[in-house]
Write a protein that holds these residues in place. Sequence first.
Motif, PDB file in Angstrom:
ATOM      1  N   GLY A  23      -6.816  10.958   5.269  1.00  0.00           N
ATOM      2  CA  GLY A  23      -5.989  10.492   4.166  1.00  0.00           C
ATOM      3  C   GLY A  23      -5.910  11.589   3.124  1.00  0.00           C
ATOM      4  N   SER A  30     -12.321   2.347  -2.796  1.00  0.00           N
ATOM      5  CA  SER A  30     -13.105   3.028  -1.766  1.00  0.00           C
ATOM      6  C   SER A  30     -14.215   3.857  -2.383  1.00  0.00           C
ATOM      7  CB  SER A  30     -12.201   3.903  -0.903  1.00  0.00           C
ATOM      8  OG  SER A  30     -11.326   3.101  -0.156  1.00  0.00           O
ATOM      9  N   TYR A  36     -14.295   4.464   3.310  1.00  0.00           N
ATOM     10  CA  TYR A  36     -12.854   4.672   3.365  1.00  0.00           C
ATOM     11  C   TYR A  36     -12.065   3.373   3.531  1.00  0.00           C
ATOM     12  CZ  TYR A  36     -14.398   9.436   3.979  1.00  0.00           C
ATOM     13  OH  TYR A  36     -15.008  10.645   3.785  1.00  0.00           O
ATOM     14  N   TYR A  37     -10.884   3.335   2.940  1.00  0.00           N
ATOM     15  CA  TYR A  37      -9.900   2.261   3.106  1.00  0.00           C
ATOM     16  C   TYR A  37     -10.458   0.890   2.741  1.00  0.00           C
ATOM     17  CZ  TYR A  37      -7.579   6.058   5.526  1.00  0.00           C
ATOM     18  OH  TYR A  37      -7.019   7.276   5.822  1.00  0.00           O
ATOM     19  N   ASN A  42      -5.101  -2.787   1.532  1.00  0.00           N
ATOM     20  CA  ASN A  42      -4.760  -1.678   2.417  1.00  0.00           C
ATOM     21  C   ASN A  42      -4.751  -2.204   3.860  1.00  0.00           C
ATOM     22  OD1 ASN A  42      -5.151   0.744   4.174  1.00  0.00           O
ATOM     23  ND2 ASN A  42      -5.119   1.770   2.201  1.00  0.00           N
ATOM     24  N   PHE A  44      -5.107  -0.506   6.670  1.00  0.00           N
ATOM     25  CA  PHE A  44      -5.744   0.376   7.649  1.00  0.00           C
ATOM     26  C   PHE A  44      -6.589  -0.386   8.678  1.00  0.00           C
ATOM     27  CE2 PHE A  44      -9.143   3.210   9.099  1.00  0.00           C
ATOM     28  CZ  PHE A  44      -8.389   4.252   9.604  1.00  0.00           C
ATOM     29  N   SER A 145      -1.091   3.622   4.997  1.00  0.00           N
ATOM     30  CA  SER A 145      -1.434   2.206   5.191  1.00  0.00           C
ATOM     31  C   SER A 145      -1.644   1.503   3.848  1.00  0.00           C
ATOM     32  CB  SER A 145      -2.699   2.087   6.050  1.00  0.00           C
ATOM     33  OG  SER A 145      -3.789   2.746   5.422  1.00  0.00           O
ATOM     34  N   SER A 146      -1.376   2.209   2.776  1.00  0.00           N
ATOM     35  CA  SER A 146      -1.549   1.679   1.421  1.00  0.00           C
ATOM     36  C   SER A 146      -0.592   0.525   1.148  1.00  0.00           C
ATOM     37  CB  SER A 146      -1.281   2.798   0.415  1.00  0.00           C
ATOM     38  OG  SER A 146      -1.076   2.267  -0.879  1.00  0.00           O
TER      39      SER A 146
END
Length: 166
Positions: A23, A30, A36-37, A42, A44, A145-146
Amino acid sequence: MNDIITHPLEPFFDKNSKILILGSFPSIKSRLSGFYYQHPRNHFWKILEKLYQVKLLNNIETQKKFLKMHHIALWDVLQSCKIKNSDDKSISFVKMNDLSQILNKAKIEKIAITGQKAFTLFKKYQESFIKETYPNIRILTLPSSSPANLNFSFEQLVHKYQVILD
């Protein structure tokens, strides 16, 4: 926020990782969660659930187990930057991560870059080095993927992310 922020998360990988997903920089959520994510909106983890036909990647422990089982590494292209809240469009004063920290230790076959800002920075600062030094690694671009990415439905995102399985 006017200060330069240093990336607080370690890259997640092991020697068996084959897919490196990058990313831009971790969201506030996060950074606070330590992985992450983690923004609840999100997509993801839901995308990965759909692609790999698994359920309940809803906590960091199960996410890490899943990533290791499927040989997926996570990191970001930026080591530090100025960023307002979690808005990629506000990113400035960038310093890039040294991807060779992962690429020299793992069996990465594909690098998948998520989001336009991450890809633009990767292309500008890292792509030629990666292509010259690691010519067998495929470079893939994926949409963000936000929840801020309104250009794709969830189904379209899943379809676009399918390339990591190919």
